[in-house]
Design an enzyme around this catalytic site. Structure first.
Site: not given
Ligand code: GLA
Length: 388
Positions: A34-35, A123, A126-127, A173, A223
């Site tokens: 979350h940076t 879900g 892991l993007s 991601d 989010y």
């Molecule tokens: C999700 C978002 C990213 C990032 C993370 C937290 O994966 O897609 O952009 O903000 O959360 O670090």
């Protein structure tokens, strides 16, 4: 599925051969959570699982989207590529990328048949969506000859997420999916997008991903709330530091001097996490480069605590996995990874402790939550590419 099986599935779906096969990976973030949307540092790496895209031209001036993970085929005319489909439709992810090419003045002169298959656990945080976006951006960059670099492809994926999926995500991601490198993590400055590939080849230690299989995924609402709370903190801090561009610019000492300017207690906690996490990420990368893996592990644990207490994105499932892992002496560090709530933790575990880790953490987690977790030893892999 193997590439040959995917090609066969393409033939079965469209009655012709696929002309190209592309792949883009999912990611796991080692530290720096979350940076990204606060202009801070992240340290993700690309995984061996991800999303495949097979494609062939057609003469019908339509786009066909089929996913082996979904039953239906979606058909769109060439003049329907700039408008999102209804909310939560999976085609919005690739469509949002194609829309970005159109927005940048590139035209699709013909139709395409597209087949998608992904093997990122669903879900799991892991993007899988970033993998789908980046593989689409990569494919159309090649097919249209637009010549964008990987950073631009990551931005196209991020904008698809903002404009077609309604999540105001940061760049991490998509960047990791685009720029991944085997056995390296990406130390990325999310403000300047300058980055460095840092080797993560650890003697006798594995990166283990533990899947909560928890139903409470970080939804777009929770989010986007976090994003808004950080923006509020930034706005309030600007009353005393008008030139401040991002929360991540502040050192912890600077933050302490002006933190009282944040009057909203929730926004205050969120900002405190961001400032601390940026420092932890820089320290962790330095520790890794200095060979001080124990310190890296301690910073991972501190990151989890901050995400639990100040950012409030963990919950019973992630906390149980992390806190049970901390009890095992062969665990160097363990924390939640990705957006939070559900999804996965990432742990550094000594080879000889992996079985004990799976057994003890698995048992304690199942007793507490009634859910059986899954464990994967991560293979850190390359980013988006064509599969020949
Ligand atoms: C999700 C978002 C990213 C990032 C993370 C937290 O994966 O897609 O952009 O903000 O959360 O670090």
């Amino acid at each position: 599925m193997t590439t040959n099986e995917l090609k066969k599935a393409f033939f079965e779906a469209y009655g012709k051969e696929a002309e190209k096969v592309y792949f883009s990976p999912g990611r796991v973030n080692l530290i720096g959570e979350h940076t990204d949307y606060n202009g801070g540092y992240v340290f993700p790496c690309a995984l061996s699982f991800g999303t495949y895209l097979l494609i062939a031209k057609n003469d019908n001036k339509v786009l066909h989207f089929k996913s082996l993970n979904m039953p239906e085929v979606t058909e769109l005319q060439l003049d329907q590529l700039s408008t999102p489909l209804p909310k939560n439709h999976w085609v919005n992810y690739p469509l949002g990328c194609i829309a970005q090419f159109i927005k940048r003045g590139h035209k699709l002169e013909q139709g395409y048949d597209i087949l998608i298959w992904g093997n990122v656990p669903a879900g799991a945080g892991l993007s899988s969506s970033a993998a789908l976006e980046v593989v689409t951006a990569y494919a159309f960059n090649e097919l249209l000859g637009t010549g964008y670099d990987r950073t631009e492809l990551a931005k196209i994926g991020q904008l698809s997420e903002h404009e077609f999926a309604g999540v105001n995500c940061g760049i991490m991601d998509q960047f990791a999916s685009a720029w991944g490198k085997k056995d390296h993590a990406i130390f990325l400055n999310c403000d300047t997008l300058e980055f460095q590939h840092v080797p993560v080849k650890l003697e006798g230690i594995k990166v283990v991903i533990s899947n909560t299989h928890s139903p409470h995924k970080l939804d777009s609402g929770a989010y986007n709330d976090r994003v808004a709370q950080c923006q509020l903190a930034l706005k309030q801090l600007r009353a005393v530091r008008p030139e401040l561009k991002n929360l991540a610019e502040l050192t912890e000492a600077e933050f302490e001097k002006i933190e009282n300017a944040i009057t909203d207690p929730v926004a205050h906690r969120r900002a405190r996490h961001v400032v601390g996490e940026v420092q932890r990420t820089t320290d962790a990368v330095k520790a890794l480069q200095d060979g001080d893996i124990e310190k890296f592990g301690r910073l991972m644990c501190a990151s989890h605590v901050s995400l639990r207490d100040d950012y409030e994105v963990t919950g019973l499932h992630l906390d149980t996995l992390a806190e049970e892992a901390w009890k095992i002496s062969g665990v160097i560090g363990s924390r939640m990874t990705g957006g939070g709530f559900g999804g996965c933790t990432v742990s550094l575990v000594r080879d000889e402790a992996i079985e004990e880790f799976k057994q003890k953490v698995g048992k304690a987690y199942e007793e507490k939550t009634g859910i059986h977790p899954d464990f994967y030893v991560a293979e850190i892999s390359d980013g988006a590419r064509e599969i020949k």
